[in-house]
Design an enzyme around this catalytic site. Structure first.
Site, PDB file in Angstrom:
ATOM      1  N   ASP A 180       8.358  -0.943 -22.862  1.00 44.66           N
ATOM      2  CA  ASP A 180       9.125  -0.907 -24.110  1.00 44.66           C
ATOM      3  C   ASP A 180      10.601  -1.083 -23.761  1.00 44.66           C
ATOM      4  O   ASP A 180      11.229  -0.184 -23.193  1.00 44.66           O
ATOM      5  CB  ASP A 180       8.880   0.436 -24.809  1.00 44.66           C
ATOM      6  N   GLU A 182      13.777  -0.722 -24.716  1.00 41.28           N
ATOM      7  CA  GLU A 182      14.746  -0.081 -25.604  1.00 41.28           C
ATOM      8  C   GLU A 182      15.543   0.953 -24.811  1.00 41.28           C
ATOM      9  O   GLU A 182      15.086   1.464 -23.797  1.00 41.28           O
ATOM     10  CB  GLU A 182      14.047   0.617 -26.768  1.00 41.28           C
TER      11      GLU A 182
END
Length: 339
Positions: A180, A182
């Site tokens: 992910d 982020e």
């Protein structure tokens, strides 16, 4: 997954896994189904996916992302299908471990906050019961506010980090990883050993991870720089090293262009966010079936939350009905966070 991550950061920085140099998390598919690309005619990621198939009730896999700062992952055992008797959930994703940079040793490593580490250390209590029911356990890897991230590692750093992920999976008998992109604090110009953040760099990490552990699952979030890997890595298309691409909430477009070579069976569609009340419609679920896609995702399921009876439970019943043509059985024995 966004908006639930900042709370991980503060505690994470004080709980860096120094043992990284040695262990890691997953023994799933590889140990139960020792399929190898060296002695099999199927590709490594097909081997990993094949290990998942056959332990679950249908070809459509349900991913449950568990916010382990708040939720006991054993809650995923509360839901079964009436006719088949099998668990509703196929994959539990522990959300989330982090990627961090150790300046003193100039290395990128996996760091776990106290909640993640407690579950890993006590895997016999919290994770093995899931795997005993045929549920795969996957470790999410998320950026954590420093220079390192999913999408800016040099090839050498990507290879080293991939080996660390393998060590973690092996140490904790896990079944794979989820990337992910982020919450990293990418720097411009990139520091030594890092590259300008890009989809190509993220693809390189996913590729090197599959190379390091071919019989584990490599999964990615269809978001930010992991949203598409259109360029081959060392001549290899994404479909050969990505097992599942998991759509952002509500996303339902076909991912063949995003990840060349990825079969529909590896596309996870119309994800739901239970904490925010972002539920999928019956039609969205039917489309997964009729269009031949391979997965669906729920985030932040927790029977202890106030919206469980009014929102989460009806959504889970709809999943059982529309994806599997079955009836949901809820045991009504929620697990509290007991650590």
């Amino acid at each position: 997954m966004k908006k639930f991550i900042n709370q991980f950061s503060a505690s994470l920085k004080n709980n860096i896994l120094v043992f990284l140099a040695f262990p890691f998390v997953w023994t799933s598919c590889a140990r139960d189904n020792p399929l190898s690309s060296e002695n099999s005619n199927i590709s490594p990621n097909a081997a990993a996916r094949a290990a998942v198939t056959g332990t679950t009730k249908a070809n459509i896999k349900l991913f449950s992302f568990t916010e382990v700062n708040d939720t006991n992952p054993l809650n995923n055992l509360n839901f079964t299908l009436k006719n088949s008797g099998k668990p509703l959930v196929d994959m539990v994703v522990l959300f989330s471990a982090n990627i961090n940079y150790d300046a003193a040793n100039d290395k990128v490593f996996v760091s776990n906050n106290p909640n993640v580490q407690h579950l890993l250390t006590n895997r016999a209590k919290y994770l093995k019961p899931l795997q005993d029911k045929g549920i795969k356990v996957i470790l999410s890897i998320l950026g954590n506010h420093d220079r390192s991230g999913i999408a800016n590692l040099s090839t050498a750093r990507a290879k080293a980090f991939a080996q660390e992920l393998k060590n973690t999976c092996d140490l904790y008998n896990l079944d794979g990883v989820f990337f992910d992109d982020e919450y990293s604090a990418y720097q411009t110009p990139p520091p030594s050993g890092f590259v300008t953040p890009s989809n190509n760099a993220a693809a390189r990490l996913a590729y090197e991870t599959k190379q390091a552990m071919p019989n584990k699952l490599v999964t990615v979030y269809v978001y930010s720089r992991t949203s598409s890997f259109p360029t081959a890595v060392d001549g290899v298309n994404a479909g050969s090293y990505v097992d599942y691409a998991i759509h952002d909430y509500g996303g339902s477009y076909d991912l063949a262009t995003n990840y060349p070579g990825l079969a529909k069976s590896g596309m996870v569609m119309s994800s739901q966010e239970f904490n925010q009340g972002r539920y999928a419609t019956a039609q969205a679920l039917r489309n997964i079936v009729t269009k031949g896609y391979g997965g669906h995702m729920i985030f932040a399921m927790d029977p202890n939350r106030s919206n469980f009876t009014s929102g989460q439970l009806p959504a889970l019943k709809l999943i059982a009905k529309e994806l599997y043509g079955d009836e949901l059985v809820y045991s009504n024995t929620p697990y509290s966070k007991d650590w």
